[in-house]
Design an enzyme around this catalytic site. Sequence first.
Site, PDB file in Angstrom:
ATOM      1  N   GLY A 145      -3.519  -6.943   5.774  1.00  0.00           N
ATOM      2  CA  GLY A 145      -4.598  -6.148   6.349  1.00  0.00           C
ATOM      3  C   GLY A 145      -5.345  -6.842   7.466  1.00  0.00           C
ATOM      4  O   GLY A 145      -5.701  -6.216   8.483  1.00  0.00           O
ATOM      5  N   THR A 165       0.842  -1.194   0.000  1.00  0.00           N
ATOM      6  CA  THR A 165       0.000   0.000   0.000  1.00  0.00           C
ATOM      7  C   THR A 165       0.877   1.244   0.000  1.00  0.00           C
ATOM      8  O   THR A 165       1.875   1.283   0.725  1.00  0.00           O
ATOM      9  CB  THR A 165      -0.861   0.000   1.280  1.00  0.00           C
ATOM     10  OG1 THR A 165      -1.672  -1.167   1.262  1.00  0.00           O
ATOM     11  CG2 THR A 165      -1.729   1.231   1.378  1.00  0.00           C
ATOM     12  N   THR A 209       1.083  -0.775   6.363  1.00  0.00           N
ATOM     13  CA  THR A 209       1.060  -1.594   5.149  1.00  0.00           C
ATOM     14  C   THR A 209       1.445  -3.020   5.543  1.00  0.00           C
ATOM     15  O   THR A 209       2.174  -3.222   6.513  1.00  0.00           O
ATOM     16  CB  THR A 209       2.017  -1.022   4.073  1.00  0.00           C
ATOM     17  OG1 THR A 209       2.048  -1.917   2.949  1.00  0.00           O
ATOM     18  CG2 THR A 209       3.431  -0.826   4.584  1.00  0.00           C
ATOM     19  N   GLY A 210       0.919  -3.981   4.812  1.00  0.00           N
ATOM     20  CA  GLY A 210       1.175  -5.380   5.159  1.00  0.00           C
ATOM     21  C   GLY A 210      -0.116  -6.168   5.074  1.00  0.00           C
ATOM     22  O   GLY A 210      -1.029  -5.792   4.324  1.00  0.00           O
TER      23      GLY A 210
END
Length: 288
Positions: A202, A148, A199-200
């Site tokens: 979710g 993201t 980010t990562g």
Amino acid sequence: MCNTLIATWRMALEGVTEAMPVASLQQAVVSAVMNVEDNPLYHSVGYGGLPNIQGEVELDAAFMEGDTLNYGAVGAVKFLKNPILAAQALSRSQRNNVLTATGALEFAIQQGLALRENRYALSQDKWKAALQQTAKEALQEAYDGHDTVCVLGASCSGSVCAGVSTSGLFLKKTGRLGDSPIIGSGCYADSASGAAAATGVGEDIMKGCLSWEIVRLMANHSPQYACEQVVHQHTETLIKRKGECGSISVIALNKAGEWGAATNKAEFSFVVGEPEKGVHVWLARCSG
Ligand code: SD4
């Protein structure tokens, strides 16, 4: 100009560099996100984003303004050129701040926002290859650079805001929402303290409302301390309680323009633009 910007991943470098001279903080954050949305070679956001299981590009985005706490988000929306613009427009509405799928698309059309077919040859090839590879097995959402773009900004007068945009997990189910459009998970901004974004994976970020947690901690601690505490504690909690934790990386910026970042991955790149110091790419490493 005196805005400080921090953004996830090396892919934000061009957008942050272009946004640094922009006077309006909100405009700077939004334009840095748009730069990544418009680049089909950054294949986890906007044009050329990673397809869902049906080969469609469904996008999530959110925008939060820290003076008013105004928040807007779109989820699982197709055909928007810049989902961040729809999220920003929704943040100015009195009600109906979070819209998904066709509702989000209708809103964007009413606003006169540009449309685009976000499928792109390279990402479609990747989708077809994944289908072939897993033809005999159940398809699973994969962690595969599904990153993201998150951009946080602080003005010299102490206002903060946050914008995030993503195509979410590769091969996700139709209609799946990640953390990005969920307030306090994908991002949060409060000018009393600062802004944070994640980010990562979710589903794992959501379980700890990580952006909210970081912003709360920043009321009394540095952004770096808040990021490290939240990532390490949450990773440990999930490993202890359910045996595993997906990759998680976070960034934070306080109202004084001080910043921090942390990750549970081996390495996480991020970009910082500061008045007088210029724009640089940094690396955070898992210290746990
Ligand atoms: C999601 N958090 O949809 C996003 C994807 C991402 O690095 O940021 N991946 O779950």
